[in-house]
Structures are given as C-alpha cells and as structure tokens.
Design an enzyme around this catalytic site. Structure first.
Site, PDB file in Angstrom:
ATOM      1  N   ASP A   1      11.337  -5.227  -8.947  1.00  0.00           N
ATOM      2  CA  ASP A   1      11.500  -5.331  -7.494  1.00  0.00           C
ATOM      3  C   ASP A   1      11.696  -6.801  -7.152  1.00  0.00           C
ATOM      4  O   ASP A   1      11.324  -7.685  -7.917  1.00  0.00           O
ATOM      5  CB  ASP A   1      10.314  -4.717  -6.743  1.00  0.00           C
TER       6      ASP A   1
ATOM      7  N   GLU B   1       8.377  -3.120  -0.954  1.00  0.00           N
ATOM      8  CA  GLU B   1       7.252  -3.095   0.004  1.00  0.00           C
ATOM      9  C   GLU B   1       7.623  -2.294   1.247  1.00  0.00           C
ATOM     10  O   GLU B   1       6.780  -2.031   2.085  1.00  0.00           O
ATOM     11  CB  GLU B   1       6.876  -4.530   0.412  1.00  0.00           C
TER      12      GLU B   1
HETATM   13  C1  LIG Z   1       2.370  -2.192  -5.513  1.00  0.00           C
HETATM   14  C2  LIG Z   1       2.212  -2.208  -4.041  1.00  0.00           C
HETATM   15  O1  LIG Z   1       1.375  -2.934  -3.525  1.00  0.00           O
HETATM   16  N1  LIG Z   1       3.029  -1.415  -3.339  1.00  0.00           N
HETATM   17  C3  LIG Z   1       2.943  -1.264  -1.917  1.00  0.00           C
HETATM   18  C4  LIG Z   1       3.963  -0.260  -1.466  1.00  0.00           C
HETATM   19  C5  LIG Z   1       4.022  -0.040   0.028  1.00  0.00           C
HETATM   20  C6  LIG Z   1       4.391   1.377   0.393  1.00  0.00           C
HETATM   21  C7  LIG Z   1       4.602   1.622   1.868  1.00  0.00           C
HETATM   22  N2  LIG Z   1       5.387   0.686   2.540  1.00  0.00           N
HETATM   23  C8  LIG Z   1       3.258   1.777   2.571  1.00  0.00           C
HETATM   24  O2  LIG Z   1       2.669   0.787   3.007  1.00  0.00           O
HETATM   25  O3  LIG Z   1       2.805   2.916   2.663  1.00  0.00           O
HETATM   26  C9  LIG Z   1       1.538  -0.777  -1.542  1.00  0.00           C
HETATM   27  O4  LIG Z   1       1.123  -1.073  -0.411  1.00  0.00           O
HETATM   28  O5  LIG Z   1       0.856  -0.106  -2.341  1.00  0.00           O
END
Ligand SMILES: CC(=O)N[C@@H](CCC[C@H](N)C(=O)O)C(=O)O
Length: 369
Positions: free
Chosen positions: A67, A126
């Site tokens: 990413d 993100e």
């Molecule tokens: C690995 C990581 O931290 N990923 C993010 C992904 C965000 C998903 C989405 N935008 C949300 O906030 O639900 C995480 O917050 O886990």
C-alpha cells in the site's frame, strides 16, 4: 545506511492520503524506471502502479502488494526526516512497505525468477480502498496472479520477528458515519432548541452497549467513534453533530448485528432528542483470510531460517483491503516486527528501519526457494 532505508526516509517525507498519492507515485515510477527494463512492464492505475516482471521459465505469476497512502495525522516523532506535508504522516508504515517492495523488485529485476512476478503499488488502503478496484481493473485481469503476498509492519514485535497464522488474520470492517440535525440557538434558551451535542454524547455512550450487550461474548467486535464534529462556539447550541467511526468483527454475521443495533439506537436518539439522523455504513473491508497451505509452507520456510523468528499469532481487529485480493487469489499476509514504542496510527510511531532489510531478504529468499 542501506539504500532502501534512504528510500523509506524519502517516502516518509511525502505522505499523501488515498488517491492523492501523486508525489509518491512519481517517486516510485522514477525509481522503477532506473531498474533494468528488459523484463519489466509498468502500467499506472489511478495513483497506483502495476509492475509485471517476466519470468525466465514461468509456470505461474506471484503477486507482491504494497500500500502507498499516508494518514491525516500530524507527526510528533523526533526523526530528522519528518513529514514535509503538514497534517499528514506515514503513521501506518506504508513508507516501509513501499521501500520493501522496491527492494524485492530491485533484486528480481537484476536476477529474474523462473516465474512471473507482479508488483502492486496500491493507493488508498486507509480509505476509501484501492484493492477491490485494482482487482477489478483490466490490467489486473490481464496479469491475474496465481498467488498473492503482502505484509504489514507490527510495532509490538521485535525486528527479526514475523507473525502470522493460517485462516483468519484481520477483521471485517465497516466505516460508520452518523449525522444528527436539530434546532440550534442561544445557549441561554436551551428549552427552545434541540441540542445536538447532548444528543451526540448520549448516542456515543449508548453505542458502547452494542459490544457488551448485543454481540455474543464468544465473538469479538469493536465499535469506535474516532471523530466527532459539533458546534461553533460556547454560547451557541449546536444544530448538527457528525460522528465518524469504524466497526470491526471477526465473524461476518456479527457485522450485521452491529449495523442493526447502530440503526436502532440512532432511531431511539431521534425520538428522545426530537432530531433527524442519517446513518451511513461505508466502505466495508473484507476480512484477511490466509490460505492454509501457502501460509503454513511460508511459516515452515521462515522457521528454518536462523535470522527470523516466526510467531503463530492471533487474529487482529485491524482491517486491510488486501482481504479483497485474498478473497479471489490464494495467498497470505504477515506481520513484520518493527519494535516501536508507539503503535500504528499514532503520531509518534517510529519503526526500527533494520526491519526493511530483514523483510527484503526474507521475501527474496522465499521467492527464490
Ligand atoms: C492496517 C490498518 O490499520 N488498516 C486500517 C484500515 C481502515 C479501514 C477503514 N477505512 C475503516 O476505518 O474502517 C485500519 O484502521 O485497520
């Protein structure tokens, strides 16, 4: 300092949020164009990039994904290469992820493998999500891999440790956006208004009961409100309140319970506070589910190495749109130890950079095994 640590530092200075990764894309393309081009085919996709490396005697295509986006966080580290974009930071390690991907690409571009390798530089992990759209793209359809690999830095593990497991690794997620609208007015005449700060405060408090009272205690779930916007000044009663958050479950059915309960509680707030509410569940991310055979083989391969320690970890409530790739293509994701006192999404996240070379060496030896 290794070349890829220097690259990580360059990328750390230019964090950009989803689909705005213009400088990042230009930096990556510039580097990729400096590699031997004989076997490379490079295609831009939005702010992301696909790089296809032709194998010498291919039987399959292996894809490696990184990413590339940053987060809207003001950096508070004391590193001497801080973010040059005020209010934005690589606080989830995507700067390391990219430098590792470039390290692996550099190695295989100089000494091609038998198999094809597809490198995916994916925007917007993100949010609002890039994996599902890249997967559906004509470029991906043309170069559809047989296997997918990805990693994520893990502040809680030491450098030289990796952690993963067969099956479910990361949760199902859904964003949560609620807007409350009432009647604002003078702070001295509350009886003539419908105060959305009070309504929002009750709503947030009641949402806390969902995990404790509506989800089976043997399941795991998260409801987090990470952002609340309401009001303008202390002596005006707020007309609107906007809440944004995220919901996580290990079990896809439990996500339906969360949504039903959020809806019901919000309707109750509408009645109780005589206001109007809209609820929007956006951008679900599919769970990250590792292929049993492939991840077990990778864990066994890594265990046999003397310089990397493999930990069989538990599932995490993090989300990752890498899950969309794994829904269609067998593969796995693993945590890479970076030993930072502060965690992911923290303004003081400071990963140990030695992990970059550990990951490059591990992935190159795995691909060449
Ligand atoms: C690995 C990581 O931290 N990923 C993010 C992904 C965000 C998903 C989405 N935008 C949300 O906030 O639900 C995480 O917050 O886990």
């Amino acid at each position: 300092m290794s070349n890829f640590i220097a690259i990580r530092r360059d990328l750390h200075k230019i964090p950009e949020i989803g689909y705005m990764e213009f400088k990042t894309q230009a930096y990556l393309l510039n580097y990729i164009n400096s590699l031997p081009q004989e076997r490379l085919e490079v295609k831009q996709w939005e702010t992301g990039i696909f790089v296809f490396l032709k194998g010498q005697a291919p039987t399959k295509t292996i894809a490696y994904r990184t990413d590339i986006d940053g987060l809207p966080i003001t950096e508070q580290t004391s590193v001497d290469f801080p973010s040059e974009h005020p209010g934005f930071m690589h606080a989830c390690g995507h700067d390391l992820h990219m430098s590792i991907a470039l390290g692996i690409l550099t190695d295989v571009a100089h000494k091609p493998l038998d198999d094809h390798v597809l490198f995916i530089f994916q925007p917007a992990e993100e949010g609002p999500g890039g994996a599902e759209r890249m997967l559906a793209s004509t470029i991906m359809q043309e170069w559809m891999p047989d296997q997918m690999i990805g990693l994520h830095i893990a502040p809680e593990y030491k450098v030289g440790e990796i952690a993963t497991k067969p099956g479910l690794l990361f949760a199902n997620t859904s964003e949560l956006h609620i807007e409350l609208r009432g009647k604002g007015g003078h702070a001295a005449y509350p009886h003539k208004t419908k105060d959305m700060i009070v309504a929002g405060a009750y709503l947030i408090t009641q949402l806390q009961s969902i995990v404790s009272r509506s989800v089976d205690p043997l399941d795991s779930a998260v409801v987090t409100v990470g952002k609340l916007e309401a009001g303008t000044i202390g002596n005006i009663i707020a007309e609107t309140a906007r809440l944004s958050g995220t919901m996580r479950t290990l079990n896809p059915e439990a996500m339906e319970t969360l949504k039903t309960r959020v809806d019901a509680i919000t309707r109750g707030i509408e009645l109780a506070f005589e206001c109007e509410a809209t609820v929007d569940f956006k951008l679900p991310y599919y769970q990250v589910f590792n292929d049993d055979l492939l991840v077990t083989e990778f864990m066994n391969f890594t265990s046999a190495k003397t310089d990397v320690n493999v930990i069989h970890c538990q599932e995490a409530m993090t989300g990752e749109d890498f899950g969309y790739f794994l829904k269609e293509i067998p593969g796995f994701m693993f945590w890479l130890g970076v030993d930072s006192e502060y965690g992911l999404h923290h303004a003081k996240l400071n990963p140990r950079e030695e992990a970059i070379d550990v990951a490059i060496e591990l992935m190159v030896s795995y691909l060449r095994r």
